[in-house]
Design a protein around this motif. Structure first.
Motif, PDB file in Angstrom:
ATOM      1  N   GLU A 123       0.821  -1.200   0.000  1.00  0.00           N
ATOM      2  CA  GLU A 123       0.000   0.000   0.000  1.00  0.00           C
ATOM      3  C   GLU A 123       0.862   1.259   0.000  1.00  0.00           C
ATOM      4  O   GLU A 123       1.979   1.263   0.522  1.00  0.00           O
ATOM      5  CB  GLU A 123      -0.948  -0.015   1.207  1.00  0.00           C
ATOM      6  CG  GLU A 123      -1.933  -1.172   1.152  1.00  0.00           C
ATOM      7  CD  GLU A 123      -3.065  -1.007   2.138  1.00  0.00           C
ATOM      8  OE1 GLU A 123      -4.140  -1.554   1.879  1.00  0.00           O
ATOM      9  OE2 GLU A 123      -2.877  -0.321   3.152  1.00  0.00           O
ATOM     10  N   GLN A 127      -2.881   5.211   1.623  1.00  0.00           N
ATOM     11  CA  GLN A 127      -3.601   4.045   2.137  1.00  0.00           C
ATOM     12  C   GLN A 127      -3.148   3.685   3.552  1.00  0.00           C
ATOM     13  O   GLN A 127      -3.962   3.353   4.414  1.00  0.00           O
ATOM     14  CB  GLN A 127      -3.401   2.863   1.190  1.00  0.00           C
ATOM     15  CG  GLN A 127      -4.047   3.067  -0.175  1.00  0.00           C
ATOM     16  CD  GLN A 127      -3.577   2.037  -1.183  1.00  0.00           C
ATOM     17  OE1 GLN A 127      -2.406   1.671  -1.237  1.00  0.00           O
ATOM     18  NE2 GLN A 127      -4.501   1.549  -1.993  1.00  0.00           N
ATOM     19  N   HIS A 130      -4.312   6.290   6.101  1.00  0.00           N
ATOM     20  CA  HIS A 130      -5.752   6.083   6.311  1.00  0.00           C
ATOM     21  C   HIS A 130      -5.977   4.971   7.325  1.00  0.00           C
ATOM     22  O   HIS A 130      -6.817   5.108   8.241  1.00  0.00           O
ATOM     23  CB  HIS A 130      -6.424   5.736   4.978  1.00  0.00           C
ATOM     24  CG  HIS A 130      -7.769   5.072   5.142  1.00  0.00           C
ATOM     25  ND1 HIS A 130      -8.909   5.771   5.484  1.00  0.00           N
ATOM     26  CD2 HIS A 130      -8.146   3.770   5.016  1.00  0.00           C
ATOM     27  CE1 HIS A 130      -9.929   4.931   5.563  1.00  0.00           C
ATOM     28  NE2 HIS A 130      -9.497   3.720   5.289  1.00  0.00           N
ATOM     29  N   ARG A 131      -5.224   3.878   7.201  1.00  0.00           N
ATOM     30  CA  ARG A 131      -5.390   2.759   8.135  1.00  0.00           C
ATOM     31  C   ARG A 131      -5.009   3.180   9.564  1.00  0.00           C
ATOM     32  O   ARG A 131      -5.681   2.804  10.529  1.00  0.00           O
ATOM     33  CB  ARG A 131      -4.535   1.572   7.694  1.00  0.00           C
ATOM     34  CG  ARG A 131      -5.076   0.828   6.477  1.00  0.00           C
ATOM     35  CD  ARG A 131      -4.233  -0.397   6.185  1.00  0.00           C
ATOM     36  NE  ARG A 131      -4.693  -1.127   5.019  1.00  0.00           N
ATOM     37  CZ  ARG A 131      -5.630  -2.061   5.021  1.00  0.00           C
ATOM     38  NH1 ARG A 131      -6.238  -2.373   6.154  1.00  0.00           N
ATOM     39  NH2 ARG A 131      -5.966  -2.688   3.915  1.00  0.00           N
ATOM     40  N   ALA A 260      -9.670  -1.134   3.720  1.00  0.00           N
ATOM     41  CA  ALA A 260      -8.711  -0.425   2.864  1.00  0.00           C
ATOM     42  C   ALA A 260      -9.330   0.826   2.264  1.00  0.00           C
ATOM     43  O   ALA A 260     -10.553   0.921   2.078  1.00  0.00           O
ATOM     44  CB  ALA A 260      -8.224  -1.349   1.755  1.00  0.00           C
ATOM     45  N   LEU A 261      -8.481   1.797   1.992  1.00  0.00           N
ATOM     46  CA  LEU A 261      -8.918   3.013   1.308  1.00  0.00           C
ATOM     47  C   LEU A 261      -9.119   2.684  -0.163  1.00  0.00           C
ATOM     48  O   LEU A 261      -8.199   2.261  -0.842  1.00  0.00           O
ATOM     49  CB  LEU A 261      -7.861   4.112   1.462  1.00  0.00           C
ATOM     50  CG  LEU A 261      -8.155   5.448   0.788  1.00  0.00           C
ATOM     51  CD1 LEU A 261      -9.367   6.109   1.421  1.00  0.00           C
ATOM     52  CD2 LEU A 261      -6.943   6.365   0.878  1.00  0.00           C
ATOM     53  N   GLU A 262     -10.347   2.853  -0.639  1.00  0.00           N
ATOM     54  CA  GLU A 262     -10.642   2.498  -2.022  1.00  0.00           C
ATOM     55  C   GLU A 262      -9.908   3.421  -2.979  1.00  0.00           C
ATOM     56  O   GLU A 262      -9.876   4.635  -2.797  1.00  0.00           O
ATOM     57  CB  GLU A 262     -12.149   2.576  -2.282  1.00  0.00           C
ATOM     58  CG  GLU A 262     -12.949   1.542  -1.491  1.00  0.00           C
ATOM     59  CD  GLU A 262     -14.417   1.617  -1.828  1.00  0.00           C
ATOM     60  OE1 GLU A 262     -14.768   2.439  -2.706  1.00  0.00           O
ATOM     61  OE2 GLU A 262     -15.202   0.867  -1.235  1.00  0.00           O
ATOM     62  N   LYS A 263      -9.316   2.798  -3.981  1.00  0.00           N
ATOM     63  CA  LYS A 263      -8.619   3.592  -4.993  1.00  0.00           C
ATOM     64  C   LYS A 263      -9.645   4.171  -5.967  1.00  0.00           C
ATOM     65  O   LYS A 263     -10.527   3.475  -6.454  1.00  0.00           O
ATOM     66  CB  LYS A 263      -7.630   2.713  -5.772  1.00  0.00           C
ATOM     67  CG  LYS A 263      -6.535   2.129  -4.903  1.00  0.00           C
ATOM     68  CD  LYS A 263      -5.625   1.244  -5.737  1.00  0.00           C
ATOM     69  CE  LYS A 263      -4.543   0.620  -4.880  1.00  0.00           C
ATOM     70  NZ  LYS A 263      -3.663  -0.286  -5.659  1.00  0.00           N
TER      71      LYS A 263
END
Length: 298
Positions: A123, A127, A130-131, A260-263
């Motif tokens: 990542e 990302q 963000h986590r 997860a942070l969506e791409k």
């Protein structure tokens, strides 16, 4: 062990723990003293099962392995009438025996497929941060200019402050510091004790976290680590390292459970959608005075 560690060898030992997870404290020390560059270890038979063989003349790495055996002892037990009588009973005993492991560099044969690595390594910065933001909730992470000492955890506001002038790598490192400080504070530690008594432990966990996430931190050094180790009894050091690696693995586990942070992917229109869009576009043209303006459609 007391003569093993210097400031540099302590960092080498932490790198070894990342490459060879899963070993108990005593065995990690035994392996590190015999082959500090080890990366993947198995027994002679296990290598054979995986299609590889130990090369002739290679010396095994001695470790402690559990061994079960049974012993018969006399024990006083009551019979059906309540009278105490002696009788022979069998009990299982677990002891340690010497065993040998071999590193992959000591073997040859079939190529092994890549062992599964944690998904967080793949990542990017957005990302990962963000986590971390999600994992520390309800605490907040504030990235703003002119933060003292590049970053710190403020217990009163339950906020991790990070200087906005740092690089992405340094920002992630300071986020790891904040994550560890907050966790220790929640477990009953004071900020003063974390910064003094727990200083080496905190730095160790931050380094292990960064290495597990493949965050490059070559500037991290451990001045005084050799003296810190030498002040401890060997069994205390082993238990300490077990605790630190366990806590590090729990931190990584918490980060992995965060969605997860969506791409954001650009929508690619089909040929029909492109044609429909062109047909619905109107182009306005300017005409000389006296001529009627027309609208043409494509």
């Amino acid at each position: 062990m007391q003569g093993l560690f210097s400031d540099q060898t302590y960092r080498d030992y932490l790198d070894f723990l990342i490459r060879c997870p899963g070993f108990a404290g005593e065995n990690s020390l035994l392996i590190f003293t015999q082959k500090p560059d080890a990366s993947l270890l198995m027994s002679f038979d296990k290598w054979k099962q995986n299609g590889r063989y130990v090369r002739s003349g290679e010396r095994g790495i001695a470790v402690l392995l559990p061994a079960k055996y049974f012993s018969r002892i006399r024990r006083a037990v009551p019979d059906e009438n309540g009278e105490i009588k002696e009788q022979m009973v069998t009990r299982e005993v677990v002891a340690l025996r010497r065993g040998y492991l071999y590193d992959i560099s000591q073997t040859a044969g079939r190529e092994l497929s890549e062992y599964e690595t944690n998904s967080l390594k793949k990542e990017n910065f957005d990302q990962l941060i963000h986590r971390v933001r999600q994992a520390v909730q309800p605490a907040k992470i504030c990235i703003e200019p002119d933060v003292t000492s590049d970053g710190y955890f403020d217990a009163m506001s339950d906020t991790i402050f990070i200087d906005s002038g740092l690089s992405q790598t340094q920002t992630m490192k300071m986020a790891m510091y904040g994550l560890v400080h907050r966790s220790l504070y929640q477990q009953g530690g004071s900020i003063e004790s974390i910064n003094s008594i727990w200083q080496m432990q905190v730095k160790t966990m931050v380094y292990l976290l960064c290495r597990k996430l493949e965050i490059n931190v070559p500037e991290m050094r451990f001045p005084g680590a050799g003296e810190w180790v030498r002040r401890m009894e060997p069994d205390i050091f082993v238990r300490t390292m077990r605790l630190l690696t366990k806590m590090t693995d729990e931190f990584v586990g918490e980060l992995e459970t965060v969605p997860a942070l969506e791409k954001k992917q650009a929508h690619r229109m089909t040929l029909k959608e492109q044609l429909d869009l062109l047909n619905n576009l109107s182009i306005e043209k300017s005409f000389p005075p006296g001529k009627e303006e027309k609208e043409e459609r494509i």
